[in-house]
Design a protein around this motif. Structure first.
Motif, PDB file in Angstrom:
ATOM      1  N   LEU A  57      43.980  50.395 -29.431  1.00  8.23           N
ATOM      2  CA  LEU A  57      43.519  49.844 -28.169  1.00  8.23           C
ATOM      3  C   LEU A  57      44.594  50.107 -27.118  1.00  8.23           C
ATOM      4  O   LEU A  57      45.703  49.588 -27.216  1.00  8.23           O
ATOM      5  N   LEU A  60      42.806  46.766 -22.273  1.00 10.24           N
ATOM      6  CA  LEU A  60      41.735  45.764 -22.275  1.00 10.24           C
ATOM      7  C   LEU A  60      41.945  44.898 -21.040  1.00 10.24           C
ATOM      8  O   LEU A  60      42.841  44.058 -21.006  1.00 10.24           O
ATOM      9  N   TYR A  81      34.678  43.122 -19.252  1.00 13.12           N
ATOM     10  CA  TYR A  81      35.934  43.760 -19.645  1.00 13.12           C
ATOM     11  C   TYR A  81      35.765  45.267 -19.673  1.00 13.12           C
ATOM     12  O   TYR A  81      34.672  45.776 -19.939  1.00 13.12           O
ATOM     13  N   ALA A  83      37.697  48.509 -21.610  1.00 13.06           N
ATOM     14  CA  ALA A  83      38.629  48.847 -22.689  1.00 13.06           C
ATOM     15  C   ALA A  83      38.804  50.358 -22.752  1.00 13.06           C
ATOM     16  O   ALA A  83      37.895  51.122 -22.403  1.00 13.06           O
ATOM     17  N   THR A  97      36.602  55.269 -22.642  1.00 16.71           N
ATOM     18  CA  THR A  97      36.519  53.884 -22.189  1.00 16.71           C
ATOM     19  C   THR A  97      35.163  53.284 -22.529  1.00 16.71           C
ATOM     20  O   THR A  97      34.199  54.001 -22.807  1.00 16.71           O
ATOM     21  N   SER A 115      34.968  40.967 -24.445  1.00 18.66           N
ATOM     22  CA  SER A 115      36.120  41.755 -24.902  1.00 18.66           C
ATOM     23  C   SER A 115      35.791  42.525 -26.175  1.00 18.66           C
ATOM     24  O   SER A 115      36.132  43.702 -26.310  1.00 18.66           O
ATOM     25  N   VAL A 119      35.655  46.736 -26.549  1.00 16.76           N
ATOM     26  CA  VAL A 119      36.440  47.484 -27.534  1.00 16.76           C
ATOM     27  C   VAL A 119      35.513  48.313 -28.422  1.00 16.76           C
ATOM     28  O   VAL A 119      35.757  49.496 -28.669  1.00 16.76           O
TER      29      VAL A 119
END
Length: 141
Positions: A57, A60, A81, A83, A97, A115, A119
């Motif tokens: 990651l 974030l 979010y 990421a 992304t 979140s 991800v």
């Protein structure tokens, strides 16, 4: 140093995506076809081996936080979010992304949902660079 892919790995990556692995949900422009994150991880393990690939990651960031209504524990929010994930295989790296949204939820639930979704989305978008088994076929209209 980039290690070349085996012939078996090349065949697995270029094999057609099974319709059994394609899910559908309502999206902004109608139905959206997608491959689930757990499937992508499972395929990475099967094709490359558990210890021969990794994901990291890189970013974030919360990009939206809107209080809708309510106070205290009953307050509802829209949270988004962004990421960025990098996947490394045999010394080669790929990055992309993704976004995630927690809509009309308590603050904690919205943060968790948004979140995790961001991800997962970034990871799947990164893995699609590897071919049809990771959802690239879904972009072929």
């Amino acid at each position: 140093m980039n290690m070349p892919l085996s012939e078996e790995q090349k065949e697995q990556l270029s094999a057609p995506l099974s319709t059994a692995n394609v899910k559908s949900r309502k999206g902004g422009r109608g139905q959206l076809a997608y491959v689930e994150a757990w499937h992508c991880i499972d395929m990475m393990n099967k094709i490359f081996g558990f210890t021969q690939w990794s994901s990291e990651l890189l970013l974030l960031d919360q990009v939206a936080n809107v209080h809708l209504d309510g106070e205290g524990k009953s307050a509802k929010f829209n949270i988004s979010y962004l990421a960025k994930v990098q996947v490394t295989i045999n010394g080669a790296t790929y990055a992309d992304t993704g976004t995630g949204h927690g809509l009309n939820m308590t603050l904690g639930d919205a943060i968790e949902s948004a979140s995790k979704e961001a991800v997962s989305d970034a990871m799947k978008r990164t893995m699609r660079h590897l071919g049809y088994q990771f959802g690239l076929a879904l972009y072929d209209k």
